[in-house]
Design a protein around this motif. Structure first.
Motif, mmCIF file in Angstrom:
data_model
loop_
_atom_site.group_PDB
_atom_site.id
_atom_site.type_symbol
_atom_site.label_atom_id
_atom_site.label_comp_id
_atom_site.label_asym_id
_atom_site.label_seq_id
_atom_site.Cartn_x
_atom_site.Cartn_y
_atom_site.Cartn_z
ATOM 1 N N MET A 143 35.798 -43.690 34.623
ATOM 2 C CA MET A 143 34.677 -42.657 34.249
ATOM 3 C C MET A 143 34.189 -43.005 32.904
ATOM 4 N N HIS A 144 32.862 -43.010 32.999
ATOM 5 C CA HIS A 144 31.989 -43.201 31.987
ATOM 6 C C HIS A 144 31.792 -42.066 31.227
ATOM 7 N N LEU A 145 31.856 -41.758 29.982
ATOM 8 C CA LEU A 145 31.856 -40.872 29.122
ATOM 9 C C LEU A 145 30.642 -40.843 28.379
ATOM 10 N N ARG A 146 29.753 -39.955 28.219
ATOM 11 C CA ARG A 146 28.600 -39.908 27.336
ATOM 12 C C ARG A 146 28.675 -38.710 26.597
ATOM 13 N N VAL A 147 28.782 -38.760 25.322
ATOM 14 C CA VAL A 147 28.757 -37.503 24.362
ATOM 15 C C VAL A 147 27.340 -37.439 23.536
ATOM 16 N N GLY A 148 26.251 -36.856 24.172
ATOM 17 C CA GLY A 148 25.026 -36.571 23.595
ATOM 18 C C GLY A 148 24.431 -37.320 24.566
ATOM 19 N N PRO A 149 23.010 -37.025 24.318
ATOM 20 C CA PRO A 149 21.848 -37.631 25.217
ATOM 21 C C PRO A 149 21.735 -39.213 25.253
ATOM 22 N N ASN A 150 21.344 -39.703 26.258
ATOM 23 C CA ASN A 150 21.078 -41.288 26.531
ATOM 24 C C ASN A 150 19.685 -41.489 25.704
ATOM 25 N N ASP A 151 19.562 -42.859 25.526
ATOM 26 C CA ASP A 151 18.307 -43.274 24.910
ATOM 27 C C ASP A 151 17.057 -42.581 25.573
ATOM 28 N N LEU A 152 16.840 -42.734 26.784
ATOM 29 C CA LEU A 152 15.818 -42.223 27.398
ATOM 30 C C LEU A 152 15.791 -40.899 27.227
ATOM 31 N N ALA A 153 16.682 -40.130 27.438
ATOM 32 C CA ALA A 153 16.514 -38.247 27.028
ATOM 33 C C ALA A 153 16.117 -38.288 25.708
ATOM 34 N N VAL A 154 16.676 -39.016 24.649
ATOM 35 C CA VAL A 154 16.314 -38.841 23.233
ATOM 36 C C VAL A 154 14.817 -38.727 23.270
ATOM 37 N N THR A 155 14.086 -39.790 23.883
ATOM 38 C CA THR A 155 12.743 -39.734 23.713
ATOM 39 C C THR A 155 11.757 -39.042 24.347
ATOM 40 N N THR A 156 12.387 -38.246 25.622
ATOM 41 C CA THR A 156 11.389 -37.719 26.375
ATOM 42 C C THR A 156 11.705 -36.251 26.623
ATOM 43 N N LEU A 157 12.789 -35.841 26.064
ATOM 44 C CA LEU A 157 13.054 -34.228 26.068
ATOM 45 C C LEU A 157 12.438 -33.495 25.232
ATOM 46 N N GLU A 158 11.576 -32.322 25.695
ATOM 47 C CA GLU A 158 11.011 -31.523 25.003
ATOM 48 C C GLU A 158 11.613 -30.205 24.491
ATOM 49 N N GLY A 159 12.477 -29.980 23.897
ATOM 50 C CA GLY A 159 13.048 -28.754 23.434
ATOM 51 C C GLY A 159 14.040 -28.402 24.289
ATOM 52 N N PRO A 160 15.037 -27.565 24.046
ATOM 53 C CA PRO A 160 16.372 -27.148 24.796
ATOM 54 C C PRO A 160 15.971 -26.506 26.051
ATOM 55 N N VAL A 161 16.648 -26.790 27.072
ATOM 56 C CA VAL A 161 16.764 -26.037 28.366
ATOM 57 C C VAL A 161 17.683 -25.299 28.643
ATOM 58 N N VAL A 162 18.743 -25.229 27.801
ATOM 59 C CA VAL A 162 19.977 -24.283 27.848
ATOM 60 C C VAL A 162 20.226 -23.830 26.682
ATOM 61 N N GLU A 163 20.271 -22.423 26.355
ATOM 62 C CA GLU A 163 20.596 -21.764 25.044
ATOM 63 C C GLU A 163 21.838 -20.777 25.444
ATOM 64 N N LYS A 164 22.770 -20.881 24.255
ATOM 65 C CA LYS A 164 23.832 -19.885 24.399
ATOM 66 C C LYS A 164 23.735 -19.138 23.296
ATOM 67 N N LYS A 165 23.877 -17.859 23.423
ATOM 68 C CA LYS A 165 23.954 -16.963 22.123
ATOM 69 C C LYS A 165 25.490 -16.231 21.984
#
Length: 477
Positions: A143-165
């Motif tokens: 099992m590969h574990l990733r805590v946080g976005p990968n390098d590609l996601a860091v540069t391409t994501l534009e704002g959150p798509v999941v928000e919890k209040k």
């Protein structure tokens, strides 16, 4: 009860996916703190778990506690777990909605493989589809574990798509801090093998028993070491450890099949009164710990263990100095901090208690040491809005504290006058109902706190309280 809304924003939902090479557990992060400052979606780890099924079940146990209320169960509360990367390990923490159970999964260096671990603290998304996928996980495929976005996601994501209040009460924040203070007073009381741990924990009830007595509340259960196991008892005999609300240990069942042992921690003395305790299941490369408040209906938020530290100006200044020296250490060395800061070891410990009230350090009973983390919300407001501390400061500001020459004091409050005396060991007792009910087991009352502040102010030359030199025989109650 004061509360605020906590907004958690994630770039995408956390998920568990599979391919021919194995499983990928992607845990998405919200905003958090790192050594370089705040980050929207910090990355802490990208590597492999050595015991993936045990880690999955441990994470589910932490999520169980985050979503649970063990008292007043009809009310719902859930806050995504907090993850801290300490450079060599990952810690996942949660706190129950009723403020009575603290959970932590420590994935240790021997449980991680293939990558360096970062530094920082944030929330991680644990959603229902992820919980279902983790529950179905079978076998120990890589099992590969990733805590946080990968390098590609860091540069391409534009704002959150999941928000919890979610609502975040001051009581919840105070309880999180108090649970750490309680743990700092624990010692190892019992250690069981894997077989005995499984046998003992599986005999515990999973639902709360019927109440007893006039209050309708069940009497506390105690356990005492007996050979290689633990024997339940209804009386706090010498060497016994309190097990308040044994049904609150249900989350440990998640990881029992992987257990290598059980350790039990508790305070040295209890005088027959119910106490908090910690229950740690060890598994390959990790530890899962549940810390229980002294009674199921009694959350950690009212224990008062942090009040003495909060009431001192010296501890506030010392905490600011010590905080600068912290660097997300997995184990804080108080002697090293004392040398770096120029403070004594007792002052460093008091400063760490103060930092604990702001969520800036936690306590690991297994290593008998604090660890650095920065909770990803304004936990410092738990200090500002602490009711007993606020009431004590009001008594002092209104001139209602009269210090006397015989080391006693009189405090005027609510149309009555209370006598505060110092006993052996520096403990302040009071004639109020709070002291009569708790005898210091839940921290000082507001009158004793006000007297402590007045004495420190007088020693420092500040005119914060009326001081009268009165003979012992001539005092007024």
């Amino acid at each position: 009860m004061s509360r605020s809304m906590q907004a958690l924003a994630y770039a995408r939902p956390s998920s568990l996916t599979s391919d021919p090479q194995g499983n990928l557990l992607g845990l998405e992060t919200a905003g958090g703190l790192t050594p370089v400052g705040p980050e929207e979606h910090p990355s802490f780890f990208a590597g492999f778990l050595r015991s993936p099924q045990a880690a999955a079940r441990g994470l589910l146990a932490v999520a169980d506690v985050a979503a649970a209320r063990y008292h007043q169960r009809t009310l719902r509360a859930s806050l995504d777990p907090v993850v801290t990367a300490n450079g060599d390990r990952l810690r996942f923490e949660s706190f129950s909605g009723c403020c009575g159970v603290y959970a932590r999964l420590d994935v240790l260096p021997e449980g991680l493989d293939g990558a360096d671990t970062g530094h920082g603290t944030t929330n991680v998304d644990v959603n229902n589809p992820l919980r279902e996928a983790l529950s179905r996980l079978a076998g120990d495929d890589p099992m590969h574990l990733r805590v946080g976005p990968n390098d590609l996601a860091v540069t391409t994501l534009e704002g959150p798509v999941v928000e919890k209040k979610v609502p975040l009460p001051d009581r919840w924040l105070r309880g999180f801090a108090e649970s750490q203070v309680a743990s700092a007073a624990f010692d190892l009381r019992a250690e069981l093998s894997a077989a005995e741990a499984v046998r003992f924990l599986r005999t515990l009830p999973r639902t709360a028993p019927g109440g007893s007595g006039a209050t309708g509340r069940a009497a506390p259960l105690w356990v005492v070491p007996a050979g290689a196991t633990l024997r339940p008892t209804t009386r706090p005999v010498p060497g016994a450890v309190c097990l308040p609300g044994p049904e609150r240990l249900a989350a440990l069942q998640r990881i029992l099949r992987h257990a290598t042992g059980l350790r039990v921690y508790g305070p040295a003395a209890h005088g027959g009164a119910a106490t908090a305790s910690a229950w740690e299941v060890a598994a390959p490369g990790m530890r899962l710990t549940l810390t229980l408040s002294p009674e199921p209906h009694r959350g950690f938020s009212g224990e008062g263990g942090v009040l003495e530290a909060l009431a001192t100006d010296d501890a506030a200044a010392d905490a600011e100095l010590v905080s600068v020296l912290l660097a997300w250490e997995p184990r804080i060395d108080t002697a090293d901090l004392a040398e770096q800061s120029g403070l004594t070891v007792p002052r460093v410990r008091a400063a760490l208690v103060r930092l604990g009230t702001a969520g800036r350090v936690g306590y690991d009973a297994a290593e008998a040491a604090y660890f650095h983390r920065e909770l990803p919300y304004d936990a410092a407001r738990a200090e500002r809005h602490n009711p007993r501390l606020g009431a004590a400061r009001a008594l002092l500001a209104e001139g209602n504290v009269a210090l006397r020459a015989d080391a006693t004091a009189t405090v005027a409050s609510g149309g009555r006058r209370y006598q505060v005396r110092e006993s052996a060991g520096g403990v302040l007792s009071c004639t109020c109902q709070w002291w009569a009910d708790h005898r210091g087991r839940r921290g000082p009352c507001k009158h004793a706190l006000a007297v402590r502040m007045a004495r420190r102010a007088r020693a420092g030359g500040a005119p914060a309280a009326r001081t009268t030199a009165t003979r012992t025989s001539g005092g007024t109650r």
